[in-house]
Design a protein around this motif. Structure first.
Motif, short mmCIF file in Angstrom:
data_model
loop_
_atom_site.label_atom_id
_atom_site.label_comp_id
_atom_site.label_asym_id
_atom_site.label_seq_id
_atom_site.Cartn_x
_atom_site.Cartn_y
_atom_site.Cartn_z
N GLU A 72 141.31 23.09 58.62
CA GLU A 72 141.64 24.53 58.59
C GLU A 72 140.77 25.26 57.57
N THR A 73 140.59 24.66 56.41
CA THR A 73 139.82 25.30 55.34
C THR A 73 138.39 25.55 55.78
N TYR A 74 137.74 24.53 56.31
CA TYR A 74 136.35 24.67 56.71
C TYR A 74 136.22 25.66 57.87
N LYS A 75 137.11 25.53 58.85
CA LYS A 75 137.05 26.40 60.04
C LYS A 75 137.26 27.86 59.65
N ASP A 76 138.25 28.14 58.82
CA ASP A 76 138.55 29.52 58.46
C ASP A 76 137.48 30.10 57.54
N ALA A 77 136.90 29.27 56.68
CA ALA A 77 135.86 29.77 55.77
C ALA A 77 134.61 30.17 56.54
N VAL A 78 134.13 29.32 57.42
CA VAL A 78 132.89 29.65 58.14
C VAL A 78 133.11 30.82 59.09
N SER A 79 134.34 31.02 59.56
CA SER A 79 134.61 32.14 60.47
C SER A 79 134.46 33.49 59.78
N VAL A 80 134.47 33.50 58.44
CA VAL A 80 134.22 34.75 57.70
C VAL A 80 132.89 34.68 56.96
N GLY A 81 132.00 33.81 57.44
CA GLY A 81 130.61 33.84 56.98
C GLY A 81 130.26 32.96 55.81
N THR A 82 131.18 32.12 55.36
CA THR A 82 130.89 31.23 54.23
C THR A 82 130.21 29.97 54.74
N THR A 83 129.07 29.65 54.15
CA THR A 83 128.31 28.47 54.57
C THR A 83 128.27 27.39 53.50
N THR A 84 128.66 27.73 52.27
CA THR A 84 128.72 26.76 51.17
C THR A 84 130.01 26.99 50.39
N MET A 85 130.68 25.88 50.04
CA MET A 85 131.91 25.97 49.24
C MET A 85 131.87 24.94 48.13
N CYS A 86 132.36 25.34 46.95
CA CYS A 86 132.58 24.41 45.85
C CYS A 86 134.09 24.31 45.67
N LEU A 87 134.64 23.12 45.93
CA LEU A 87 136.08 22.96 46.10
C LEU A 87 136.68 21.99 45.08
N PHE A 88 137.85 22.34 44.60
CA PHE A 88 138.74 21.38 43.96
C PHE A 88 139.45 20.64 45.09
N GLY A 89 139.28 19.35 45.16
CA GLY A 89 139.97 18.57 46.17
C GLY A 89 141.38 18.22 45.73
N PRO A 90 142.11 17.46 46.52
CA PRO A 90 143.45 17.01 46.11
C PRO A 90 143.36 16.11 44.88
N PRO A 91 144.46 15.96 44.13
CA PRO A 91 144.46 15.07 42.96
C PRO A 91 144.71 13.62 43.36
N LEU A 92 144.22 13.24 44.52
CA LEU A 92 144.46 11.92 45.10
C LEU A 92 143.16 11.42 45.73
N TYR A 93 142.77 10.18 45.43
CA TYR A 93 141.50 9.67 45.93
C TYR A 93 141.44 9.66 47.45
N GLU A 94 142.45 9.07 48.09
CA GLU A 94 142.39 8.90 49.55
C GLU A 94 142.30 10.25 50.26
N ALA A 95 143.05 11.24 49.78
CA ALA A 95 143.04 12.56 50.42
C ALA A 95 141.70 13.26 50.22
#
Length: 461
Positions: free
Chosen positions: A134-157
């Protein structure tokens, strides 16, 4: 002028973009920002070899260019407006589904009551995959091509989030969110999220081995200590060592909220200054990415000038969380690197357009409130400098400024394509770049029709 000097490389397979109106943000040596506009231009992009995705020539679309690239694949954008792809320099992937829940609640209570319970849900890897998609799909739909993200606080996720990022074609910089000292006083009932230092460091190192540089370099691992409120000095020092070992960026938060600053003073009474905490930990240097930086004191700003980290402005999030307004004009005057970001889920939108508009509004407010002897209109944000922050500015913060952010020979073709009719209605003229720039910067995700990364289409309506 931007260097549109012709390249001598024409023998490889090319893709040629015919552009109706090209908007290219630039900054001169004195820090003045402009947006250059080019009517009826073409951009030739290499599609094979070591320079795949690179811009090799930019020029006027005429009979000569048609003949030169007669065998190339032509993408007709002759009725469109094209800007560099948006670069969202700070957002929280595991907060995507709690966007809009923070209104009127300050930072630390919101983290305790809403954010941390949501992040616990990422033990379910199917849920983690759904939110990442959802995050990637919704971001690119408003023109974002690069993101710097805080991921989950869990390795597997976080591993799953990288796995879901790879086929999108987007540029994703991300790290597992690291924390080892969620206190019972500030964050009751969430101590299960605390990590050991060894687990935090080893997990980040394993993510580096698995993902860093994958997808033709589009994926990067960025060590991500949440902030010093819940990270011990020992953890932060180990993160600094890991990043130095692999020459990695590091991202965290700085002086976002007054309650946060008081918590820092209580945790590190001998250091007193928030910036000094990071300096002591080895987290004050040019490869640091600091989000927010709203309440830095003159002493703190002196450290920022000395060490040259990247700063990220998150205006909508700051307004919603009642955090304050980043003094962008002061940081620009001091020649600091500044980018722009959505900071979801405190931010309620992934639209960089909306954040440009809010950043300009904040800048006007702060400018109007400043003492008259400090006013200098060169540093106040307008739509030109807002677009710059959302593209080249953010790219510079992420140390990608030599690859993306503007249209220039040798850079990658990352682009957002706008439909001017959607922006303006039926009344528009590609010969009026000022009107179209203003429309781009005052629409909440409106008008985006396509997006490209390294010359490849990653979104189309």
């Amino acid at each position: 002028m931007v260097n549109f000097k012709k390249s001598n490389i024409f023998m490889h397979i090319m893709k040629v973009f015919k552009v109706g109106l090209l908007l290219n943000p630039v900054k001169d040596e004195d820090g003045k920002i402009d947006v250059r506009s080019y009517r009826d231009f073409y951009i030739a992009v290499e599609t094979s070899g070591n320079n795949k995705g690179n811009i090799v020539e930019v020029g006027r679309a005429d009979l000569s260019s048609q003949q030169k690239y007669a065998d190339a694949e032509v993408i007709d954008l002759s009725k469109k407006v094209v800007t560099p792809g948006f670069v969202d320099a700070h957002a929280h992937l595991p907060q995507k589904r709690i966007m809009g829940t923070s209104s009127g609640v300050e930072l630390l209570p919101w983290l305790n009551e809403t954010t941390l319970p949501e992040e616990k849900r990422f033990t379910n890897l199917e849920y983690a995959a759904e939110v990442a998609d959802e995050t990637y799909k919704d971001a690119v739909s408003v023109g974002t091509t690069t993101m710097c993200l805080f991921g989950p606080p869990l390795y597997e996720a976080t591993d799953v989030a990288f796995e879901r990022a790879e086929p999108t074609g987007l540029r994703i910089l991300m790290g597992m969110t690291l924390l080892d000292e969620l206190s019972e006083d500030l964050f009751p009932e969430h101590q299960s999220l605390n990590q050991t230092i060894d687990h935090a460091v080893e997990s980040t190192e394993e993510l580096y081995r698995r993902w860093h540089g994958k997808a033709e370099g589009r994926l990067q691992v960025v060590p991500t200590p949440r902030f010093a409120v819940c990270c011990s000095m020992d953890l932060m020092k180990e993160v600094a060592k890991l990043a130095e070992k692999y020459e990695l960026l590091i991202q965290t938060h700085l002086t976002e909220n007054l309650g946060e600053i008081e918590a820092i003073k209580a945790r590190f009474p001998d250091l007193k200054l928030y910036e000094r905490v990071y300096q002591e930990a080895g987290l004050m240097h040019s490869k640091m990415i600091f989000a927010h930086v709203i309440h830095s004191t003159p002493e703190g700003q002196a450290l920022l000038r000395k060490y040259g980290p990247g700063l990220v402005h998150c205006p909508i999030s700051n307004e919603i969380l009642l955090s304050g307004k980043m003094p962008v004009h002061e940081y620009r005057k001091q020649r600091m690197r500044i980018g722009l970001a959505t900071d979801i889920g405190a931010g309620d939108t992934l639209s960089m357009q909306a954040n440009i508009q809010k950043a300009v509004e904040f800048s006007r407010d702060l400018y109007d409130q400043a003492p008259s002897d400090t006013l200098d209109p060169r540093w106040q944000l307008d739509f030109k400098s807002g677009l710059y922050l959302a593209t080249q500015g953010s790219a510079d913060v992420l140390h990608l400024g030599d690859k993306i952010g503007t249209f220039k020979i040798g850079k990658q073709f990352d682009a957002t394509v706008f439909d001017p009719e959607q922006l303006c209605g039926e009344e528009y003229d590609l010969k009026e770049p000022t009107q179209l720039l203003e429309k781009i910067c005052t629409q909440r995700g409106k008008g985006v029709e396509q997006a490209y990364v390294a010359g490849n289409q990653v979104y189309s309506v």
